[in-house]
Design a protein around this motif. Structure first.
Motif, short mmCIF file in Angstrom:
data_model
loop_
_atom_site.label_atom_id
_atom_site.label_comp_id
_atom_site.label_asym_id
_atom_site.label_seq_id
_atom_site.Cartn_x
_atom_site.Cartn_y
_atom_site.Cartn_z
N GLY A 43 -12.33 -17.65 3.67
CA GLY A 43 -11.28 -18.67 3.78
C GLY A 43 -10.10 -18.47 2.85
N GLU A 44 -10.22 -17.57 1.88
CA GLU A 44 -9.16 -17.48 0.86
C GLU A 44 -7.78 -17.21 1.44
OE1 GLU A 44 -9.96 -15.09 -2.54
OE2 GLU A 44 -7.92 -15.24 -3.28
N ARG A 45 -7.71 -16.25 2.38
CA ARG A 45 -6.40 -15.93 2.96
C ARG A 45 -5.82 -17.13 3.69
NH1 ARG A 45 -5.05 -10.22 5.31
NH2 ARG A 45 -5.49 -8.96 3.49
N LEU A 46 -6.68 -17.87 4.37
CA LEU A 46 -6.20 -19.05 5.10
C LEU A 46 -5.64 -20.06 4.13
CD1 LEU A 46 -9.18 -19.43 7.57
CD2 LEU A 46 -6.96 -18.38 8.01
N MET A 47 -6.36 -20.28 3.01
CA MET A 47 -5.90 -21.26 2.04
C MET A 47 -4.63 -20.78 1.35
SD MET A 47 -9.45 -22.73 0.47
CE MET A 47 -10.70 -21.54 0.88
N ALA A 48 -4.53 -19.46 1.17
CA ALA A 48 -3.34 -18.91 0.50
C ALA A 48 -2.09 -19.13 1.34
CB ALA A 48 -3.54 -17.42 0.21
N ILE A 49 -2.23 -19.18 2.67
CA ILE A 49 -1.04 -19.40 3.48
C ILE A 49 -0.93 -20.87 3.88
CG2 ILE A 49 -0.77 -17.05 4.32
CD1 ILE A 49 -2.25 -17.81 6.83
N GLY A 50 -1.68 -21.74 3.21
CA GLY A 50 -1.39 -23.16 3.34
C GLY A 50 -2.38 -23.97 4.18
N GLU A 51 -3.47 -23.36 4.63
CA GLU A 51 -4.47 -24.14 5.39
C GLU A 51 -5.16 -25.12 4.44
OE1 GLU A 51 -6.32 -25.85 7.95
OE2 GLU A 51 -5.54 -24.03 8.88
N ARG A 52 -5.18 -26.40 4.80
CA ARG A 52 -5.71 -27.41 3.89
C ARG A 52 -6.75 -28.30 4.55
NH1 ARG A 52 -4.07 -24.53 0.88
NH2 ARG A 52 -2.49 -24.72 -0.74
N HIS A 53 -7.37 -27.81 5.62
CA HIS A 53 -8.38 -28.62 6.29
C HIS A 53 -9.73 -27.95 6.09
CE1 HIS A 53 -10.64 -30.74 9.37
NE2 HIS A 53 -9.69 -31.66 9.38
N GLU A 86 1.36 -18.30 -5.88
CA GLU A 86 0.19 -17.89 -5.10
C GLU A 86 -1.01 -18.68 -5.58
OE1 GLU A 86 -0.72 -13.73 -4.91
OE2 GLU A 86 1.29 -13.28 -4.18
N TYR A 87 -1.24 -19.80 -4.95
CA TYR A 87 -2.25 -20.72 -5.45
C TYR A 87 -3.48 -20.81 -4.56
CZ TYR A 87 1.12 -22.18 -8.98
OH TYR A 87 2.00 -22.20 -10.04
N GLY A 88 -3.66 -19.81 -3.67
CA GLY A 88 -4.84 -19.83 -2.80
C GLY A 88 -6.13 -19.91 -3.58
N VAL A 89 -6.19 -19.23 -4.72
CA VAL A 89 -7.43 -19.14 -5.48
C VAL A 89 -7.84 -20.51 -6.02
CG1 VAL A 89 -6.17 -18.42 -7.53
CG2 VAL A 89 -8.58 -17.94 -7.37
N MET A 90 -6.86 -21.34 -6.36
CA MET A 90 -7.18 -22.69 -6.84
C MET A 90 -7.86 -23.50 -5.72
SD MET A 90 -6.22 -24.32 -9.77
CE MET A 90 -7.85 -24.94 -10.03
N GLN A 91 -7.32 -23.33 -4.51
CA GLN A 91 -7.90 -24.03 -3.36
C GLN A 91 -9.31 -23.50 -3.08
OE1 GLN A 91 -5.47 -26.17 -2.54
NE2 GLN A 91 -6.74 -27.38 -1.16
N VAL A 92 -9.48 -22.18 -3.31
CA VAL A 92 -10.81 -21.59 -3.12
C VAL A 92 -11.84 -22.28 -4.01
CG1 VAL A 92 -12.19 -19.50 -3.52
CG2 VAL A 92 -10.01 -19.34 -2.32
N SER A 93 -11.45 -22.59 -5.24
CA SER A 93 -12.41 -23.22 -6.15
C SER A 93 -12.77 -24.63 -5.66
CB SER A 93 -11.85 -23.27 -7.57
OG SER A 93 -10.89 -24.29 -7.71
N LEU A 94 -11.81 -25.33 -5.05
CA LEU A 94 -12.12 -26.65 -4.50
C LEU A 94 -13.02 -26.52 -3.27
CD1 LEU A 94 -8.66 -28.47 -4.78
CD2 LEU A 94 -10.53 -28.42 -6.42
N TYR A 95 -12.71 -25.51 -2.44
CA TYR A 95 -13.55 -25.25 -1.26
C TYR A 95 -14.99 -25.03 -1.70
CZ TYR A 95 -15.73 -22.76 2.60
OH TYR A 95 -16.59 -22.39 3.58
N GLU A 96 -15.13 -24.19 -2.74
CA GLU A 96 -16.46 -23.83 -3.22
C GLU A 96 -17.21 -25.07 -3.72
OE1 GLU A 96 -17.59 -21.12 -2.65
OE2 GLU A 96 -19.31 -20.81 -3.96
N SER A 97 -16.46 -25.97 -4.35
CA SER A 97 -17.07 -27.19 -4.85
C SER A 97 -17.60 -28.05 -3.70
CB SER A 97 -16.03 -27.96 -5.66
OG SER A 97 -16.60 -29.05 -6.29
#
Lengths: 258, 293
Positions: A113-123, B153-164
């Protein structure tokens, strides 16, 4: 073939001090084509791949990419921001060692999912659904979605790395010995998988390998490198069945009989 | 005449020398101009150990003047060791009035809490920050985290929330909850409970953050949007309690849980002591104290 090449490389040269890693390399990669780069250790294959993928800056030459989003771009003249965006949306990079290409500390789902989240996916639910789909496509059991890659076998890690790269539907994938270091049966499975994915997704790929068997199975066209120079190139079958250059003849002759 | 030594003779006003204060003020100005961006500064040795508020105390020293009224809180309380020591320190070296009342203070130095009483224009909240880099636990290389900030480039921060969520079924982070400041920089709000995150958003007070060990200052100017990161289907939520404060009956403040005897009897108390005392005063029908001015 019609249209214009996806990747157009001219006179690419990279030196490390006095040592020449690759010298005066040029080729065109067409959409849907898989190009193999073969040669022995130290022949400059990986350096060339890193220069193509924008991970290393060449000393001379140009790499022009036909971007889906922004037309023809010179990879090494792009701003760092745009180059990084390009590499995580339209490109993929599969490392030989999956640990380098994966986040070992987070689950398989988060890796995909990282690439998706990096380009703004938030669901969260949608990211998870996409990750599950991709886990299936690279033949990993779906109940491993929340397991970390540290608990995966080498072959599974490599398949996870492939999924992580392909989730953004890239046009071009760079692969550095994707099956190196894996045992033969696992290799065969990954090669099968890659061949299927390349065909179904109409991917273009540049594949570095020292294994001529892998090259024959996956690539359409082959470049043979020695000492940083391309000594021979052509259609894969042609190069392997009727090698012209002495070095290629030696390479082909040194395959152990099956 | 420049502000020179007061009671002790040997120290400059507010402990730091004037050149150091200028340097810190410059860093603060830059931080205010670029909300959420971490500005390096030349951190000085302070007469207290790292981790006790060396960053906050330097920021306070650089901005404080004789007309200020200082409040210092630690985990919401005015009467803990750290809060008492820092308050006494500034009363001595900067000759300022001190208070425990949030409404009366012009400068509030805090560790781990934002006061419950809504802040006003003209007030400055100084946070003590242990680890200023919100991406530190995800990316150990400083060069890389700077690049990630520079390129958003803040994808990695979101990754940590996903993981949680994947592991706990919800975003389990309860303090130091990452925020996006002014739609640009991801910032660590220091280890305040996520309960306090909404108070940072468009606050009328100026927020300054000082990290002494890592020598970074960052800021959120008044009325700046501060958004806590989340997912569309897992929105940001703050803590709630089914109990109320045992002393003042508050249901809307952040409560500390205390075990009061060895049979496991538990009590919930406001973590903000000033808020709790004011409400106790109101409950007993006593008129609130007239603020000294």
């Amino acid at each position: 073939m019609t249209g214009r090449p996806l990747l157009s490389v001219r006179e690419l040269t990279k030196r490390f001090g006095n040592r020449v890693a690759c010298c005066d390399v040029g080729f065109d990669l067409w959409p849907g084509e898989v190009l193999g780069i073969v040669g022995e250790s130290g022949s400059g294959k990986t350096t060339l791949l890193n220069c193509l993928a924008g991970r290393m800056t060449p000393d001379a030459g140009s790499v022009i990419y036909d971007s889906n989003a922004s037309g023809l771009v010179d990879v090494h003249r792009l701003s760092e921001a745009r180059r990084r965006l390009l590499t995580r949306t339209e490109w993929g990079f599969v490392n030989q060692d999956a640990r380098e290409g994966l986040r070992m500390g987070v689950s398989a789902g988060a890796n995909i999912g990282e690439r998706l989240m990096a380009i703004g996916e938030r669901h969260y639910g949608e990211i998870r659904q996409t990750a599950t789909d991709w886990l299936g496509r690279v033949e990993i059991e779906l109940d491993r979605l929340d397991d970390r890659p540290t608990d995966f076998s080498g072959g599974m890690r490599q398949r996870l790395q492939i999924a992580r790269n392909l989730v953004s539907n890239p046009w071009l994938v760079f692969m550095d010995e994707p099956t190196g270091g894996l045992d033969v049966s696992v290799q065969a499975r990954i090669l099968d998988l890659l061949r299927g994915l390349v065909e179904n997704l109409h991917l273009s790929a540049v594949l570095v390998t020292h294994d001529l068997g892998v090259a024959r199975l996956l690539t359409h066209r082959l470049m043979v490198m020695q000492g940083g120079r391309v000594v021979e190139d052509g259609l894969t079958d042609q190069v392997l069945d009727d090698p012209q250059h002495a070095y290629t003849q030696m390479l082909v002759a040194s395959i152990l009989p099956a | 005449m420049p502000d020179t030594a007061i009671q002790d003779g040997a120290y400059n006003y507010a402990y730091l020398d004037e050149q150091t204060k200028r340097m810190i003020r410059r860093a603060i100005l830059k931080a205010v101009a670029v909300p959420g961006y971490q500005v390096p500064f030349g951190g000085r040795e302070m007469p207290l150990p790292y981790g006790w508020g060396t960053g906050g105390i330097q920021v306070t020293a650089a901005i404080i003047g004789r007309d200020d009224t200082l409040k210092v809180i630690d985990q919401g309380a005015d009467d803990t060791t750290n809060a008492v020591s820092i308050r006494r320190f500034f009363a001595r070296v900067a000759d300022v009035a001190t208070t425990t009342r949030t409404g009366d203070a012009t400068v509030i130095q805090t560790r781990h809490r934002v006061p419950e009483t809504p802040l006003k224009e003209g007030q400055i909240l100084v946070f003590q920050v242990p680890i200023p880099e919100p991406l530190r636990m995800l990316e150990p290389r400083e060069t890389e985290t700077r690049t990630l900030h520079a390129l958003s480039e803040y994808g990695v921060m979101q990754v940590s929330l996903y993981e949680s969520i994947a592991r706990h079924g919800r975003i389990a982070k309860t303090y130091n909850y990452p925020v996006l400041v002014n739609g640009r920089y991801i910032m660590s709000p220091s280890p305040i409970p996520k309960f306090d995150n909404p108070k940072l958003d468009r606050s009328p007070a100026l927020q300054l953050y000082g990290a002494g060990r890592e020598k970074r200052i960052y800021a959120v100017p008044p009325y700046t949007p501060v958004k806590s990161l989340d997912f569309d289907d897992h929105p940001f939520e703050i803590e709630t309690w089914s109990e109320s404060c045992a002393l003042c009956g508050s249901k809307e403040s952040f409560l500390d849980e205390m075990i009061v005897d060895d049979t496991g009897k538990r009590l919930f108390l406001c973590s903000d002591t000033d808020w709790c005392q004011e409400r106790q005063g109101e409950r007993e029908g006593a008129p609130p104290e007239v603020p000294a001015k």
